[in-house]
Design a protein around this motif. Sequence first.
Motif, PDB file in Angstrom:
ATOM      1  N   SER A  45     -11.832  -1.255  -5.454  1.00 51.63           N
ATOM      2  CA  SER A  45     -11.773  -2.653  -5.893  1.00 51.63           C
ATOM      3  C   SER A  45     -13.149  -3.112  -6.374  1.00 51.63           C
ATOM      4  N   ARG A  55     -10.084   4.306 -11.295  1.00 53.76           N
ATOM      5  CA  ARG A  55      -9.790   3.523 -10.089  1.00 53.76           C
ATOM      6  C   ARG A  55      -8.305   3.583  -9.743  1.00 53.76           C
ATOM      7  N   ASP A  56      -7.702   4.717  -9.968  1.00 52.51           N
ATOM      8  CA  ASP A  56      -6.274   4.909  -9.747  1.00 52.51           C
ATOM      9  C   ASP A  56      -6.029   5.324  -8.297  1.00 52.51           C
ATOM     10  N   THR A  57      -5.913   4.332  -7.412  1.00 53.66           N
ATOM     11  CA  THR A  57      -5.758   4.622  -5.992  1.00 53.66           C
ATOM     12  C   THR A  57      -4.432   5.315  -5.682  1.00 53.66           C
ATOM     13  N   LEU A  58      -3.397   5.054  -6.462  1.00 54.84           N
ATOM     14  CA  LEU A  58      -2.118   5.731  -6.236  1.00 54.84           C
ATOM     15  C   LEU A  58      -2.228   7.227  -6.533  1.00 54.84           C
ATOM     16  N   LYS A 102      -5.910   5.255   2.560  1.00 56.18           N
ATOM     17  CA  LYS A 102      -5.450   4.223   1.617  1.00 56.18           C
ATOM     18  C   LYS A 102      -6.333   2.972   1.719  1.00 56.18           C
ATOM     19  N   GLN A 103      -6.635   2.549   2.930  1.00 52.76           N
ATOM     20  CA  GLN A 103      -7.496   1.375   3.143  1.00 52.76           C
ATOM     21  C   GLN A 103      -8.865   1.597   2.513  1.00 52.76           C
ATOM     22  N   THR A 157      -9.822   3.801   0.087  1.00 55.30           N
ATOM     23  CA  THR A 157      -9.828   3.912  -1.375  1.00 55.30           C
ATOM     24  C   THR A 157      -9.553   2.561  -2.036  1.00 55.30           C
ATOM     25  N   GLN A 158      -8.672   1.763  -1.454  1.00 57.37           N
ATOM     26  CA  GLN A 158      -8.406   0.445  -2.041  1.00 57.37           C
ATOM     27  C   GLN A 158      -9.642  -0.444  -1.969  1.00 57.37           C
ATOM     28  N   PHE A 159     -10.338  -0.428  -0.845  1.00 55.63           N
ATOM     29  CA  PHE A 159     -11.566  -1.215  -0.708  1.00 55.63           C
ATOM     30  C   PHE A 159     -12.629  -0.734  -1.686  1.00 55.63           C
TER      31      PHE A 159
END
Length: 155
Positions: free
Chosen positions: A85, A44-47, A77-78, A80-82
């Motif tokens: 999570s 879950r490494d969004t960076l 980015k929006q 992948t973060q959603f």
Amino acid sequence: MKKLFLLTSAAFLFMHCGIYAQSCGTEKEILKVLEKWNEAAQKRDTLALADMFDKSEDIMVVGSDSGEIFKGQAGVKQFTQFLFSQYSFSWDLKRVDISYNGNTAWAFTDGHMSVTGNNGTTFITPYRFTAVFVKTNNQWKWKLYNGSIPKGETQ
């Protein structure tokens, strides 16, 4: 005549081997990018995922669910973060077809995707995705991701 034939054959072999080595090198590089993608999605490494994309505003992620179309740095980015999570993902990458032309490469994968929710429950579904990459500063970067579920989700 014999010398000319030998010289022509040697030139052909050098040319063929050079092209083959470049092809193998590009395919190995793209496989490494796919493995890195898989590792980042599992963690879950969004960076790390965001860093794998080209920095242009025409990048796209098209997921397998309705409404999952995101364009540009902010959109990716929006998304992948959603997504991360709630879930982690991994792909078995049983079938991977890779091709390229110059600084553009594309891959097709077909196999299964494992999805693990925050509660620890995992389900596996048939999944395939295609990806387009561009080579920038000697690194392959994602330009397009397009995922699909060919047989419908199963749990």
